[in-house]
Design an enzyme around this catalytic site. Sequence first.
Site, PDB file in Angstrom:
ATOM      1  N   LYS A 110       0.801  -1.233   0.000  1.00  0.00           N
ATOM      2  CA  LYS A 110       0.000   0.000   0.000  1.00  0.00           C
ATOM      3  C   LYS A 110       0.832   1.280   0.000  1.00  0.00           C
ATOM      4  O   LYS A 110       0.397   2.304  -0.508  1.00  0.00           O
ATOM      5  CB  LYS A 110      -0.946   0.025   1.208  1.00  0.00           C
ATOM      6  CG  LYS A 110      -2.073  -0.987   1.110  1.00  0.00           C
ATOM      7  CD  LYS A 110      -3.034  -0.821   2.273  1.00  0.00           C
ATOM      8  CE  LYS A 110      -4.042  -1.955   2.270  1.00  0.00           C
ATOM      9  NZ  LYS A 110      -5.126  -1.758   3.228  1.00  0.00           N
ATOM     10  N   ASP A 166      -9.878   2.807   2.679  1.00  0.00           N
ATOM     11  CA  ASP A 166      -9.902   2.058   3.949  1.00  0.00           C
ATOM     12  C   ASP A 166     -10.590   2.849   5.071  1.00  0.00           C
ATOM     13  O   ASP A 166     -11.549   2.382   5.679  1.00  0.00           O
ATOM     14  CB  ASP A 166      -8.480   1.690   4.385  1.00  0.00           C
ATOM     15  CG  ASP A 166      -7.886   0.559   3.554  1.00  0.00           C
ATOM     16  OD1 ASP A 166      -8.660  -0.288   3.079  1.00  0.00           O
ATOM     17  OD2 ASP A 166      -6.657   0.538   3.386  1.00  0.00           O
TER      18      ASP A 166
END
Length: 279
Positions: free
Chosen positions: A66, A102
């Site tokens: 990420k 997220d």
Amino acid sequence: MSELYAVIGDPIEHSLSPAMHHFWYETYNMDHHYHAFRVKPDNLKDAVRGMKAIGVKGFNITIPHKINIIPLLDSVDDEAQMLGAVNTVVNRGGKLYGYNTDGLGFLLSLKEEVPEILEQNPKVLIIGAGGAARAVGLTLAKHVKLQQLDITNRTMEKARQLSEECTDLTNTRVLSLQEAKDTLPDYDLIINGTSVGLAPHIDQMPMDITPSERKQVFADLIYRPLKTKWLREAEAQGHIILNGLPMLIYQGALAYKHWFGKLPDAKIMQSFLERKMED
Ligand code: ATR
């Protein structure tokens, strides 16, 4: 026309994302395919070039890529820049745009599952200061009017760093685990952002739950198991609980929105994934 979507990570075999996105494609009569690719850290650059070369329209990124994917993208939006992490990429004409869904996925799960909590300037405690806790903490600090955002963690230094990142956004403090436990009844929302309670260590919880007179919301970012010991104990004490599955679903729904322009139905996904996890 059939298009290819993907998720890349390592490990990746337990990812629920392919099942989730295929369920939406079937629901909306889309002929797309979503595939999970295991990509080792040394191969990330080649994998991203490959995505472009074969015309993958969009992909998700999970652990451990990420952060390292950012320099490989053409552009990264504000939310992903704040988090320093990307979990969703859109390929627009060969240029790759990075986003992060997220923290916003967690926020949407609160809005949908326990909307009253956001209407009262809540006092929030986050236990944990790793990647997941950080995404949730910074997103709440940025998007919700909080009375207080307290952070505690086994490693205090990491809690201090996260709290410092939140200082320009909200009223924040760092507490030791003991201090947090002592003041637990003061919070409206308490989030377990640690990996404590994750299968197979299902008999552990991040701290004991101090009894409280009033109803509080206890959330967990973990969805395996669906009901951690933390949530079972909170429920037994009469509190409202929220597991990590809605966050997983809404981060996926927001990725879908980046690719197709509108939010898919998240409610139908819950029971589908619960059944899938029992298999
Ligand atoms: P994730 O991406 O799931 O957030 P992470 O970045 O490795 O994973 O963070 C894990 C979090 O769980 C951290 O807050 C970690 O605490 P430390 O910062 O002290 O490492 C916490 N954690 C993991 N195992 C723990 C344990 N046995 N007891 C307490 N906290 C734990």
